[in-house]
Design a protein around this motif. Structure first.
Motif, mmCIF file in Angstrom:
data_model
loop_
_atom_site.group_PDB
_atom_site.id
_atom_site.type_symbol
_atom_site.label_atom_id
_atom_site.label_comp_id
_atom_site.label_asym_id
_atom_site.label_seq_id
_atom_site.Cartn_x
_atom_site.Cartn_y
_atom_site.Cartn_z
ATOM 1 N N SER A 1 54.424 39.776 70.218
ATOM 2 C CA SER A 1 53.446 38.885 70.849
ATOM 3 C C SER A 1 52.497 39.640 71.763
ATOM 4 C CB SER A 1 54.146 37.773 71.623
ATOM 5 O OG SER A 1 54.918 38.313 72.664
ATOM 6 N N GLY A 2 52.810 40.866 72.091
ATOM 7 C CA GLY A 2 51.887 41.681 72.858
ATOM 8 C C GLY A 2 52.085 41.590 74.351
ATOM 9 N N THR A 3 50.992 41.814 75.061
ATOM 10 C CA THR A 3 51.049 41.878 76.511
ATOM 11 C C THR A 3 51.054 40.502 77.149
ATOM 12 O OG1 THR A 3 48.651 42.067 76.521
ATOM 13 C CG2 THR A 3 49.903 44.109 76.624
ATOM 14 N N ALA A 4 50.505 39.540 76.455
ATOM 15 C CA ALA A 4 50.441 38.180 76.989
ATOM 16 C C ALA A 4 50.170 37.220 75.841
ATOM 17 C CB ALA A 4 49.326 38.058 78.023
ATOM 18 N N THR A 5 50.554 36.000 76.029
ATOM 19 C CA THR A 5 50.209 34.961 75.068
ATOM 20 C C THR A 5 49.714 33.753 75.837
ATOM 21 O OG1 THR A 5 52.458 34.092 75.053
ATOM 22 C CG2 THR A 5 51.900 35.681 73.336
ATOM 23 N N ALA A 6 48.946 32.953 75.175
ATOM 24 C CA ALA A 6 48.437 31.727 75.784
ATOM 25 C C ALA A 6 48.927 30.557 74.939
ATOM 26 C CB ALA A 6 46.910 31.758 75.839
ATOM 27 N N PRO A 7 50.142 30.096 75.209
ATOM 28 C CA PRO A 7 50.666 29.027 74.373
ATOM 29 C C PRO A 7 49.834 27.757 74.492
ATOM 30 C CG PRO A 7 52.172 29.508 76.186
ATOM 31 C CD PRO A 7 51.048 30.480 76.272
ATOM 32 N N MET A 8 49.630 27.137 73.367
ATOM 33 C CA MET A 8 48.927 25.859 73.337
ATOM 34 C C MET A 8 49.932 24.821 72.855
ATOM 35 S SD MET A 8 45.243 26.897 71.785
ATOM 36 C CE MET A 8 44.542 25.321 72.194
ATOM 37 N N ASP B 1 45.157 35.544 69.826
ATOM 38 C CA ASP B 1 45.972 36.242 70.824
ATOM 39 C C ASP B 1 46.372 37.629 70.336
ATOM 40 O OD1 ASP B 1 45.909 34.266 72.744
ATOM 41 O OD2 ASP B 1 47.905 33.486 72.309
ATOM 42 N N ARG B 2 46.869 37.701 69.110
ATOM 43 C CA ARG B 2 47.295 39.005 68.582
ATOM 44 C C ARG B 2 46.120 39.973 68.511
ATOM 45 N NH1 ARG B 2 50.319 35.613 65.601
ATOM 46 N NH2 ARG B 2 48.841 35.574 63.874
ATOM 47 N N ASP B 3 44.988 39.486 68.015
ATOM 48 C CA ASP B 3 43.811 40.353 67.899
ATOM 49 C C ASP B 3 43.334 40.822 69.273
ATOM 50 O OD1 ASP B 3 43.976 39.909 65.182
ATOM 51 O OD2 ASP B 3 42.266 38.536 65.102
ATOM 52 N N ALA B 4 43.299 39.900 70.231
ATOM 53 C CA ALA B 4 42.866 40.264 71.582
ATOM 54 C C ALA B 4 43.822 41.281 72.193
ATOM 55 C CB ALA B 4 42.768 39.019 72.466
ATOM 56 N N ASN B 5 45.116 41.082 72.001
ATOM 57 C CA ASN B 5 46.097 42.035 72.530
ATOM 58 C C ASN B 5 45.900 43.414 71.923
ATOM 59 O OD1 ASN B 5 47.434 40.324 74.321
ATOM 60 N ND2 ASN B 5 48.835 39.591 72.756
ATOM 61 N N ARG C 1 43.174 44.667 70.586
ATOM 62 C CA ARG C 1 41.925 45.255 71.102
ATOM 63 C C ARG C 1 42.138 45.813 72.505
ATOM 64 N NH1 ARG C 1 39.718 40.610 68.922
ATOM 65 N NH2 ARG C 1 39.521 39.665 70.978
ATOM 66 N N ASN C 2 42.834 45.055 73.342
ATOM 67 C CA ASN C 2 43.089 45.511 74.712
ATOM 68 C C ASN C 2 43.954 46.766 74.729
ATOM 69 O OD1 ASN C 2 41.588 43.408 75.767
ATOM 70 N ND2 ASN C 2 43.362 42.089 76.070
ATOM 71 N N ILE C 3 44.969 46.787 73.893
ATOM 72 C CA ILE C 3 45.854 47.957 73.823
ATOM 73 C C ILE C 3 45.075 49.176 73.353
ATOM 74 C CG2 ILE C 3 47.802 48.922 72.516
ATOM 75 C CD1 ILE C 3 49.020 46.019 72.693
ATOM 76 N N LYS C 4 44.226 48.989 72.358
ATOM 77 C CA LYS C 4 43.399 50.093 71.857
ATOM 78 C C LYS C 4 42.478 50.613 72.962
ATOM 79 C CE LYS C 4 40.065 51.288 68.295
ATOM 80 N NZ LYS C 4 39.169 50.808 67.260
ATOM 81 N N LEU C 5 41.866 49.702 73.694
ATOM 82 C CA LEU C 5 40.952 50.084 74.772
ATOM 83 C C LEU C 5 41.684 50.848 75.880
ATOM 84 C CD1 LEU C 5 38.067 49.938 75.859
ATOM 85 C CD2 LEU C 5 38.653 47.746 76.900
ATOM 86 N N ILE C 6 42.881 50.409 76.201
ATOM 87 C CA ILE C 6 43.675 51.122 77.211
ATOM 88 C C ILE C 6 43.888 52.566 76.773
ATOM 89 C CG2 ILE C 6 45.984 51.300 78.252
ATOM 90 C CD1 ILE C 6 46.004 48.167 78.196
ATOM 91 N N GLY C 7 44.256 52.747 75.505
ATOM 92 C CA GLY C 7 44.457 54.102 74.982
ATOM 93 C C GLY C 7 43.180 54.916 74.996
ATOM 94 N N GLU C 8 42.066 54.294 74.605
ATOM 95 C CA GLU C 8 40.779 54.994 74.598
ATOM 96 C C GLU C 8 40.360 55.432 75.998
ATOM 97 O OE1 GLU C 8 38.130 52.221 72.728
ATOM 98 O OE2 GLU C 8 38.896 52.653 70.712
ATOM 99 N N LYS C 9 40.758 54.673 77.000
ATOM 100 C CA LYS C 9 40.397 54.996 78.385
ATOM 101 C C LYS C 9 41.412 55.929 79.040
ATOM 102 C CE LYS C 9 36.777 52.283 78.640
ATOM 103 N NZ LYS C 9 35.435 52.728 78.933
ATOM 104 N N GLY C 10 42.379 56.406 78.241
ATOM 105 C CA GLY C 10 43.347 57.364 78.765
ATOM 106 C C GLY C 10 44.604 56.749 79.340
#
Length: 113
Positions: free
Chosen positions: A6-13, A48-52, A54-63
């Motif tokens: 589920s990644g770093t966070a989920t937004a249950p609906m 949610d999965r896609d956003a997670n 993308r965020n994980i990828k960005l964290i890695g790209e920023k070191g």
């Protein structure tokens, strides 16, 4: 830290309706609710999965460093949090939300698939 698939966070609906009200709805409205719940589930879950990711990828790209927990590590975290979770459910029940345990258990069963 990534907690499982589920990644770093989920937004249950959640769409919730009492059995009393549900049983009074005509079949066509019940079908509409069921169909839309499925649509929302698939759409929101994918977002949610896609956003997670993308965020994980960005964290890695920023070191930054991303730690993906194993199932065993997630269990340690969940077990450590159990007392707080149970206290929260007990508080909900004490506050008049008498179905809190039933709702929690149903969600857990659904997640377990």
């Amino acid at each position: 830290t990534v907690f499982g698939d589920s990644g770093t966070a989920t937004a249950p609906m959640v769409m919730a309706i009492s059995e009393k009200v549900w049983s009074q709805l005509p079949a066509d409205l019940q079908k509409l609710f069921n169909d839309e719940a499925k649509n929302l589930s698939h759409g929101q879950g994918g977002w949610d999965r896609d956003a997670n990711e993308r965020n994980i990828k960005l964290i890695g790209e920023k070191g930054g460093t991303v730690t993906r927990l194993t199932d065993a590590e997630i269990k340690v975290w969940a077990d450590a949090f159990a007392a707080q979770r149970e206290a929260y459910i007990d508080q909900l029940i004490a506050d008049g939300h008498t179905e809190a345990r039933k709702v929690y258990d149903a969600l857990q069963a659904k997640l377990a698939g």
